[in-house]
Design a protein around this motif. Structure first.
Motif: not given
Length: 288
Positions: A9-10, A16-18, A66-69, A74-75
């Motif tokens: 999130v964010g 960091v997840g990437c 994964a879930v990307l929020v 941009g990111v």
């Protein structure tokens, strides 16, 4: 085999997840020489083929659980245009364009309410893709509006929708000299939510990360003490899926390495958390 789902999130959470997925893929590529889908991969990845999904297949298409929020594009757009673009599915992503303006209330209340159903749908889809869901990893920052506000709203939704599943949170705290004037406000309000809804919190402080990176770089330049290669995966994205070092990559890699090493002991950690939770609830009921 048990599975875990990573919720990013964010801006900070997705950066960091990437790095986490980059390192995870590199680690499995180093160990898994035969290119077969195995139990180690199934903890965080699904082997997706247009015709079938089966343990034992030659690796064709790995999809992270994964879930990307993010309320800015941009990111997430960088991830979709980078070396990791082929591993993520559009159904795992949720973005907006305006951002939360470094305001906890905007992220938690405004976007949390507006996107509640979409977030829940994506979390349920990720959970349904797991054979035996063991825990959720939530990665977010405490200083930003989306990370602190919407991140803690997502944490509450995880408890509401999956009360029996462990919720392990990695929270990145701002430095004392942070130039965002609202970051202390965001951190205090987010902290309240963490104490209410998280089973385990792994606090990470930006100044400590900066100090670690500085010390490692100092040692890598031939100073006395343990020698660390300049392209070490501890601090650098060089040599992996990342083609060029970007700001905060070194700091993000430290957090990603931390998470990657923790995953090796996930079964023991979750069992320990569940046992302590049962003991805590029993004690609280006796007091009331």
């Amino acid at each position: 085999m048990t599975q875990s789902v990573v919720v990013q999130v964010g801006q900070c959470g997705n950066q960091v997840g990437c790095r986490f997925w980059d390192l995870a893929l590199r680690e499995h590529a180093h160990v898994n020489k035969k290119g077969l889908y195995d139990e180690a991969l199934s903890s965080f990845f699904r082997n997706v083929d247009s015709s079938e999904i089966c343990v034992g297949l030659i690796l064709t298409y790995l999809n992270p659980q994964a879930v990307l929020v993010d309320m800015e594009e941009g990111v997430v757009n960088e991830i979709l245009q980078g070396a990791l673009s082929e591993v993520f599915d559009s159904t795992q992503l949720l973005t907006d364009v305006s951002g939360s303006g470094n305001n906890w209330a905007v992220g938690h209340m405004t976007y949390g309410s507006a996107y509640r159903e979409q977030i829940v749908d994506k979390l349920r889809k990720a959970a349904e893709d797991c054979d035996c869901l063991q825990c959720f990893f939530l990665i977010h920052s405490m200083g930003g509006g989306t990370g602190s506000g919407l991140g803690t709203r997502v944490l509450g939704l995880l408890e509401e929708e999956f009360p029996e599943v462990c919720r392990i949170v990695t929270s990145v705290y701002p430095t004392a000299e942070d130039d965002v004037i609202t970051s202390p406000y965001n951190s205090v309000l987010a902290m309240r939510e963490l104490t209410e809804h998280a089973n385990c919190v792994l606090p990470v402080e930006n100044q400590s990360l900066l100090d670690i990176v500085s010390k490692i770089k100092h040692m890598s330049h031939g100073k006395p003490g343990p020698m660390i290669k300049r392209d070490s995966t501890i601090i650098s994205g060089q040599g992996g899926l990342s083609e060029a070092e970007k700001p905060f990559d070194a700091m993000n890699n430290i957090v990603a390495n931390l998470l990657l090493n923790i995953t090796r002991y996930m079964m023991e950690i979750c069992e320990l958390l569940k046992r302590h939770l049962v003991e805590f609830q029993g004690t609280r009921s006796m007091m009331t």
